[in-house]
Design an enzyme around this catalytic site. Sequence first.
Site, PDB file in Angstrom:
ATOM      1  N   LYS A 102      -4.405  40.502   1.141  1.00  0.00           N
ATOM      2  CA  LYS A 102      -4.746  40.251  -0.266  1.00  0.00           C
ATOM      3  C   LYS A 102      -5.202  38.808  -0.375  1.00  0.00           C
ATOM      4  O   LYS A 102      -4.770  37.951   0.413  1.00  0.00           O
ATOM      5  CB  LYS A 102      -3.520  40.453  -1.161  1.00  0.00           C
ATOM      6  CG  LYS A 102      -3.857  40.674  -2.618  1.00  0.00           C
ATOM      7  CD  LYS A 102      -4.284  42.099  -2.800  1.00  0.00           C
ATOM      8  CE  LYS A 102      -4.342  42.557  -4.222  1.00  0.00           C
ATOM      9  NZ  LYS A 102      -4.331  44.021  -4.292  1.00  0.00           N
TER      10      LYS A 102
HETATM   11  N1  GLU Z   1      -7.398  45.925  -5.093  1.00  0.00           N
HETATM   12  C1  GLU Z   1      -7.219  47.318  -4.856  1.00  0.00           C
HETATM   13  C2  GLU Z   1      -5.770  47.619  -4.515  1.00  0.00           C
HETATM   14  O1  GLU Z   1      -4.884  46.884  -4.857  1.00  0.00           O
HETATM   15  C3  GLU Z   1      -8.206  47.869  -3.844  1.00  0.00           C
HETATM   16  C4  GLU Z   1      -8.177  47.262  -2.486  1.00  0.00           C
HETATM   17  C5  GLU Z   1      -9.300  47.698  -1.576  1.00  0.00           C
HETATM   18  O2  GLU Z   1     -10.118  48.527  -1.961  1.00  0.00           O
HETATM   19  O3  GLU Z   1      -9.336  47.177  -0.468  1.00  0.00           O
HETATM   20  O4  GLU Z   1      -5.454  48.647  -3.972  1.00  0.00           O
END
Ligand code: GLU
Length: 411
Positions: A102
């Site tokens: 993240k």
């Molecule tokens: N931000 C989204 C999540 O928390 C998607 C992450 C992604 O597609 O890599 O799942």
Amino acid sequence: MRASEAIRIYFDRAADHLDLSAPMRRLLLTAKREVQVHIPIERDSGELTTFIGYRVQHNDARGPLKGGLRYHPQVDLDEVRALASLMTWKTAVVDIPYGGAKGGIAVAPAELSTHELERLTRRFVDAIHDLFGPDVDIPAPDMGTSGDVMAWIMNQYGKYHGFSPACVTGKPVEYHGLPGREEATGRGVGILTLKLLGRLGRPLPGTRVAIQGFGNVGTHAAKFLADAECRIVAVSDAGGGFHRAEGLDVLELLRHARAHGGLLAGFTGGDPMSNAELLAAECDVLIPAALGGVLTAANAASVRAPIIVEAANAPIDPDADAIFDTRGTLVLPDILANAGGVTASWFEWVQNRQHYRWGINRVRQELGRILAESFEQVWQLATARQVSLRTAAYMQGVSRVAKATVLGGLS
Ligand code: GLU
């Protein structure tokens, strides 16, 4: 409670059921790499402002690191660390070949011009471009970021590494993105809500749903569930919300938000209500689809919904979770409930690598299949081991990562 502490409690609960050794727990809880960078940019006024950016690469035992990029003033290392670990368990729960990461920048995007946001994004890529990429770590949208930001990331990354559409997902369809990616998280929330209701033998038509958050996830979940004949009785955004016992007109809400910069304020098709009132609304399904930590020991008792579907990441803290558990309030956990987004990201990444593209129907069909299978596995595990859906989802995710770690070898 800090976000990482909360997730650790959920992890430990699952690890106890899995009899994981202390060294394996430590390995799985520790991020592979944590990066913090300063990002100085020139504002439109000519002034200099320095922002702080983060990328936490939690675990890549099952494949390249994967996870969104959040632009929000509350972003800090602890939050990003917690959200990165959630991605590791999430990709494992739906069994897609990724690890978890993240990133984020502590910034209020609404306070920057589009040009400033673009500069900020490109400078962030300048700072971390050698730490991510198609086989290494693949960012995606999260709160405060959109397809436009992903397009800048791909473009800036390409300046260093050449044409690499698979270095980031959630791009605009016109710029190497995938039809159906944008709706996928909200749609997935809808699909899984229907699966859960079906499993509980609750009739769908007329099911009363309250949704906190009317951004990308909340809007698509509302639309999907309204199409499935559920009654959306309350919605809210940061400025407050609206309710209507007979059901709000979702298309009207979407039209209003589109015409008012994405905001609900001023909507006339329902009675105003605060965010606190929304969480306590009389309904069958409550869907927190905004920030984390919104349901705590202080307000859990006021929740009247018998079912909570965590569309947001980490909206329920462990004290509230314990209250829901004792009361018999069923919680569909984030690492399953909102996994539709990253699942469609996987499709986008695969397509980018093949220079090919599926149509929307194929995307929806495959998304539905993967989420339905994952739901069934978690449901069966919860039933067999007599644990909550959250603990079962963590058990599923954590055991797959532990297994891959052992298979990959530790020496
Ligand atoms: N931000 C989204 C999540 O928390 C998607 C992450 C992604 O597609 O890599 O799942």
